[in-house]
Design an enzyme around this catalytic site. Sequence first.
Site, short mmCIF file in Angstrom:
data_model
loop_
_atom_site.label_atom_id
_atom_site.label_comp_id
_atom_site.label_asym_id
_atom_site.label_seq_id
_atom_site.Cartn_x
_atom_site.Cartn_y
_atom_site.Cartn_z
N TYR A 6 69.51 105.11 41.32
CA TYR A 6 70.59 106.02 41.71
C TYR A 6 70.54 107.26 40.82
O TYR A 6 70.55 107.14 39.59
CB TYR A 6 71.92 105.30 41.58
CG TYR A 6 73.14 106.02 42.13
CD1 TYR A 6 73.07 107.26 42.73
CD2 TYR A 6 74.40 105.44 42.06
CE1 TYR A 6 74.18 107.91 43.22
CE2 TYR A 6 75.54 106.06 42.56
CZ TYR A 6 75.41 107.30 43.13
OH TYR A 6 76.53 107.93 43.63
N CYS A 7 70.46 108.45 41.44
CA CYS A 7 70.50 109.72 40.73
C CYS A 7 69.37 109.76 39.70
O CYS A 7 68.20 109.57 40.04
CB CYS A 7 71.88 109.90 40.09
SG CYS A 7 72.17 111.52 39.34
N LEU A 8 69.69 110.02 38.44
CA LEU A 8 68.67 110.06 37.39
C LEU A 8 67.95 108.73 37.26
O LEU A 8 66.76 108.68 36.91
CB LEU A 8 69.33 110.46 36.07
CG LEU A 8 68.47 110.53 34.81
CD1 LEU A 8 67.24 111.39 35.03
CD2 LEU A 8 69.29 111.05 33.65
#
Length: 631
Positions: free
Chosen positions: A352-354
């Site tokens: 998720y994301c980074l």
Amino acid sequence: MTSMAFAIRLPIRIPALHRSCYRLYLSWLAANVTAEKLVMLQNLIAAFDSHPAHPADRLRHALLAWTIQPLSPGSLALAFTDWYVHFAMYAAKHGDLVLKTADSCLRLAHWTARELLGEHPDPCVEPLPFDHRFLDDKWHQWPFNFLYQAFLLQEQGWQWATHGIRGMHPHHESLVSFLIRQTLDVMSPSNFLLTNPEVISATIEEHGRNLQRGIHAFTEDVSRFLRGESPRGTEAYTVGKELAITPGKVVYRNHLMELIQYESSTSQVRPQPVLIVPAWIMKYYILDLQPDDSLVKYLVDRGYTVFMVSWKNPGPEERDVHFDDYRRHGVMAALDAVGTIIPGQKVHGVGYCLGGTLLTVAAAQMARVDDARLQSMTLFASLTDFSEPGELGLFIDPSQVAYLEDVMWEQGYFSGVRMREVFFFLHSIDLIWSRYVREYLLGEPRKMFDLMAWNADATNMPYRMHSEYLRHFYLNNDLTQGRFEIDGEPVMLLDIRIPIFAVGTVRDHIAPWKSVYKINRVTRTEVTFALTTGGHNVGVVNPPGQDRYAYQIHTRQPSEKYLQADDFHARTELRDGSWWPAWESWLAARSGDLACPPPRMGAPDEGYPVLMAAPGMYVMETARLSIERET
């Protein structure tokens, strides 16, 4: 230990004036020395020794950022100088602006004359689609209709003045336009008691009690911030009680993360486990909020064995943790644990994301060394190509990154509080000024909910890691250019051969969906891309059963031609509902049948004993230290 004990260790090469200033600074910090501050001050001394060329500059920049200047003065000067010089060079632009301004004034004057004659004409200018400040009927009464239209025409004029200037750098154009828009938003008539008809009406009807409630709320918010407490209402959402309550155990812990194994809720499970890697810019429990919107529970109830990485909230002692530490001691250490607890099975990796960017780097490196432990990879709102990072790119340029490094160098991390302020700054109308009007002028209390409570639980970013991330990924786009290396070898995304499921969200200002979509351009494997309604958080926390959601989905095989993002958006069917069932079906098609008994919890004999019940210890670490330092 006194500040003098620190001061005598200062390098002699620092000028006497700087040494004196630094002693005073240390004395101020050491007035109430705690163990955490002691570590921070010791790291400061070490950092001075390792950066003899410019310690005073770094300290000065850090103090400046803490007080009045969160943005780099160099970046601001370059942007506005670029705008002014190029604007002054083109007389045609001046004439065009004069004509447009005159037209706006004439339209407003004509509208005003008709309004005063009682004709009540349609407005001469309409707010932009995302601007909801002037929708109430009270804004269509004189003189408030005149005030808001004059304000919108002024915004329109500055939009013309800061766009379409030949020769100006696009980044400078965007930054100047953004900052002027933020300045104008402060002066909006909706923000003031005497020019907001909704506030005036509420004040008259309630005899000023709305303002009394607003003052009380404002005082409490400021007091909570200064004391380092969570915002109002978050006390109703306690981690481990109302949030993050899916049953599980912590089965591994190192200096960067804990690994949670969730208990099975079905009598039979699928053989391949799921490992979720969230970003360390957020607490993991955004994916395990309350039972109705917990992605973890959704998977467990469908027969998947789920493991979750819970990152440590870094402080000064983690200042030198770098990006690859998160790969080695995060993703790879978690894969080792999962492979020991459930031997002989490949793993579905989810980022998720980074965390998705990190998982992609790990997957590419694993493919390069023939490590075949991943069955598939899912990326939630994760960037791999950073050439178009969206509005967050406004704050990324060489001057700003260098300035930010000085701020982080002083305290050893980038404060989660400041990170949240940046995100609020990007959408100040909705996240700052609308809240200001609603809570402090109208006196309407904010209704807290689980996702908002999670958002208030800030996390920090280590100094070295964040610096590497900004420079290698945002500034230089090294990952997709083949320049990012691990152990002296380039990380090539083209090496990835496992199937990928990527999720983009329509209103994402952190990972714009068209940039997320570029995973189709940088890999040569099967990619299923889902575009869902919502933003960076709501678009991912998207449980079934709520009619307001919709999504588009398309699978591209390696042999197929590339489909442009706009073509995907135009040609792909829009489906009502949540994308979660579509993703679960995708996982099921790449997993074994529901025919295995639930696995053991941990592997005590192999070095992975059950340490404690979920949600664990690291998720409880708050950003209190960062709030203390900011204030």
